[in-house]
Design a protein around this motif. Structure first.
Motif, PDB file in Angstrom:
ATOM      1  N   ALA A 214      21.734 -99.496  -7.228  1.00 33.18           N
ATOM      2  CA  ALA A 214      21.913-100.189  -5.949  1.00 33.18           C
ATOM      3  C   ALA A 214      23.111 -99.625  -5.190  1.00 33.18           C
ATOM      4  CB  ALA A 214      22.107-101.681  -6.193  1.00 33.18           C
ATOM      5  N   ARG A 215      23.179 -99.974  -3.909  1.00 35.15           N
ATOM      6  CA  ARG A 215      24.314 -99.573  -3.086  1.00 35.15           C
ATOM      7  C   ARG A 215      24.841-100.773  -2.310  1.00 35.15           C
ATOM      8  NH1 ARG A 215      22.821 -93.586  -0.510  1.00 35.15           N
ATOM      9  NH2 ARG A 215      22.559 -92.509  -2.504  1.00 35.15           N
ATOM     10  N   GLY A 216      26.009-100.602  -1.724  1.00 35.01           N
ATOM     11  CA  GLY A 216      26.566-101.641  -0.877  1.00 35.01           C
ATOM     12  C   GLY A 216      26.826-102.943  -1.617  1.00 35.01           C
ATOM     13  N   LYS A 217      26.536-104.056  -0.953  1.00 40.10           N
ATOM     14  CA  LYS A 217      26.810-105.380  -1.515  1.00 40.10           C
ATOM     15  C   LYS A 217      26.056-105.603  -2.821  1.00 40.10           C
ATOM     16  CE  LYS A 217      29.525-106.819   1.795  1.00 40.10           C
ATOM     17  NZ  LYS A 217      30.969-107.098   1.543  1.00 40.10           N
ATOM     18  N   ASP A 218      24.832-105.082  -2.909  1.00 42.58           N
ATOM     19  CA  ASP A 218      24.055-105.257  -4.138  1.00 42.58           C
ATOM     20  C   ASP A 218      24.742-104.557  -5.306  1.00 42.58           C
ATOM     21  OD1 ASP A 218      22.163-106.731  -2.799  1.00 42.58           O
ATOM     22  OD2 ASP A 218      20.826-105.020  -2.436  1.00 42.58           O
ATOM     23  N   ALA A 219      25.270-103.376  -5.057  1.00 39.94           N
ATOM     24  CA  ALA A 219      25.976-102.646  -6.112  1.00 39.94           C
ATOM     25  C   ALA A 219      27.234-103.395  -6.529  1.00 39.94           C
ATOM     26  CB  ALA A 219      26.331-101.239  -5.634  1.00 39.94           C
ATOM     27  N   GLU A 220      27.952-103.914  -5.550  1.00 40.37           N
ATOM     28  CA  GLU A 220      29.167-104.680  -5.861  1.00 40.37           C
ATOM     29  C   GLU A 220      28.834-105.875  -6.749  1.00 40.37           C
ATOM     30  OE1 GLU A 220      31.086-105.763  -2.220  1.00 40.37           O
ATOM     31  OE2 GLU A 220      30.921-103.728  -1.396  1.00 40.37           O
ATOM     32  N   GLU A 221      27.745-106.566  -6.440  1.00 37.00           N
ATOM     33  CA  GLU A 221      27.354-107.729  -7.220  1.00 37.00           C
ATOM     34  C   GLU A 221      26.986-107.342  -8.652  1.00 37.00           C
ATOM     35  OE1 GLU A 221      26.947-111.449  -8.375  1.00 37.00           O
ATOM     36  OE2 GLU A 221      27.735-110.823  -6.415  1.00 37.00           O
ATOM     37  N   GLU A 222      26.314-106.199  -8.825  1.00 28.91           N
ATOM     38  CA  GLU A 222      25.959-105.763 -10.177  1.00 28.91           C
ATOM     39  C   GLU A 222      27.197-105.433 -11.003  1.00 28.91           C
ATOM     40  OE1 GLU A 222      22.731-103.125 -10.953  1.00 28.91           O
ATOM     41  OE2 GLU A 222      21.723-103.593  -9.048  1.00 28.91           O
ATOM     42  N   VAL A 223      28.198-104.852 -10.359  1.00 23.64           N
ATOM     43  CA  VAL A 223      29.445-104.572 -11.078  1.00 23.64           C
ATOM     44  C   VAL A 223      30.115-105.875 -11.480  1.00 23.64           C
ATOM     45  CG1 VAL A 223      31.755-103.577 -10.905  1.00 23.64           C
ATOM     46  CG2 VAL A 223      29.808-102.332  -9.976  1.00 23.64           C
ATOM     47  N   ARG A 224      30.122-106.840 -10.599  1.00 21.37           N
ATOM     48  CA  ARG A 224      30.729-108.136 -10.933  1.00 21.37           C
ATOM     49  C   ARG A 224      30.012-108.777 -12.126  1.00 21.37           C
ATOM     50  NH1 ARG A 224      30.526-108.696  -5.183  1.00 21.37           N
ATOM     51  NH2 ARG A 224      32.559-108.247  -4.253  1.00 21.37           N
ATOM     52  N   GLU A 225      28.689-108.662 -12.152  1.00 21.92           N
ATOM     53  CA  GLU A 225      27.942-109.232 -13.270  1.00 21.92           C
ATOM     54  C   GLU A 225      28.286-108.527 -14.575  1.00 21.92           C
ATOM     55  OE1 GLU A 225      23.807-109.107 -12.320  1.00 21.92           O
ATOM     56  OE2 GLU A 225      23.984-110.506 -10.628  1.00 21.92           O
TER      57      GLU A 225
END
Length: 338
Positions: A214-225
């Motif tokens: 993923a990229r952008g906000k979706d990528a950020e959310e995956e890292v947080r998870e």
């Protein structure tokens, strides 16, 4: 000599140009035995950087010293050498502080995709390999002219240390070498951001433990998870766009570091965001000469194999096809044989 030249947007040719000549007593001329195309070469190729029509292009190469200036003492004719893309005297105050890419006598390789290259500060810049490398080591030795030290610089600048969780933004050759650097430095978890399967495979071979497509906000959310909402200890920004920098900053935990080595194009840093998150940003153009004493033995001892980033080899005469292949993401990095 034959050299790759650029004439306009997506207009790459192989032309006959004058051989380089010694200009200063500190110069050397290297006969190129292997060169390559860099991701940063795609910026002018795509029209994002100004160009001088007919100029030679290419800044990564290795080869044999053919001629030296009268002031050159440490490098000899016949030496097989790594040619760092940024030339330095390795003695000025900035060099002695580990910033050889900001040397007071800075120069650059201008014809790495050619038969010969001029080096402005031979003694300070060139590093002998102690003999001709084995054929299977050539790609990894060539990677030392830029992409491996650049990926290493991103990891050093981000402050990667044993046990860290690291994210690498960018799946080009530099980003992949950043994955390798983080692995060598002892990172426990390495998250590679990539949506291309061949690049994901190299990232995993280099030590990536997780891949995010993923990229952008979706990528950020995956890292947080993946990090239980904490974020990563260190982020390596290896692209040079505003989106890549934003992602790197947003996924880094408070107190963490971002190492950036992508040549910036339209990047805007928010001092307020960095202040609020307590995130540090360091990096810039890699001081290649600084890292070669550490990285060259690793390559020659086969402890690391950064040459895996080369997935297409072409003769110099076909360099225009190499540019097309990288531009269309059919190749990660192209090795050229003069």
């Amino acid at each position: 000599m034959r050299a790759t030249t650029i004439h306009g947007t997506r207009d790459i040719r192989v032309d006959e140009v004058p051989d380089p000549t010694l200009r200063k007593p500190t110069d050397a001329i290297v006969r190129v035995t292997a060169g390559c195309i860099c991701g940063s070469d795609l910026w002018p190729y795509r029209g994002a950087n100004p160009i001088r029509p007919g100029a030679t292009i290419g800044h990564e190469c290795i080869g044999v010293v053919e001629e030296i200036g009268s002031a050159v003492r440490d490098i000899r004719v016949g030496d097989f050498v790594v040619v760092p893309f940024c030339h330095c005297d390795n003695t000025c105050p900035h060099c002695l502080n580990g910033a050889q890419s900001v040397c007071t006598n800075l120069g650059f390789t201008a014809s790495g995709q050619a038969e010969y290259a001029l080096v402005n500060q031979a003694d300070g810049t060139l590093v002998s390999t102690g003999g001709v490398p084995a054929a299977d080591l050539v790609p990894s030795v060539l990677a030392l002219s830029d992409v491996m030290p650049t990926g290493w610089h991103a990891a050093v600048s981000a402050g990667v240390k044993p046990g860290d969780t690291v994210v690498v933004v960018g799946d080009g050759a530099v980003g992949l070498c950043g994955v390798l650097a983080a692995s060598v430095m002892g990172a426990e978890r390495i998250i590679a951001m990539s949506r291309h399967e061949p690049r994901q495979a190299v990232a995993k071979a280099f030590g990536a433990t997780h891949v995010i497509a993923a990229r952008g906000k979706d990528a950020e959310e995956e890292v947080r998870e993946l990090t239980d909402g904490v974020g990563v200890d260190a982020a390596l920004e290896c692209v040079g766009t505003n989106d890549a920098m934003t992602t790197a900053i947003e996924v880094t935990r408070p107190g963490g570091g971002v190492g950036f080595v992508g040549a910036p194009h339209g990047v805007e840093l928010s001092a307020r965001r960095l202040f609020d998150k307590n995130v540090g940003v360091r990096g810039g153009m890699a001081p290649v000469r600084r890292y070669l004493p550490e990285l060259l033995p690793m390559v020659l001892d086969r402890a690391i194999d950064p040459g895996q980033v080369f997935d297409l080899t072409l003769p110099l005469a076909e360099s225009p096809e190499g540019y097309r292949a990288m531009d269309e993401r059919r190749a990660i990095k192209v090795l050229l044989q003069p």
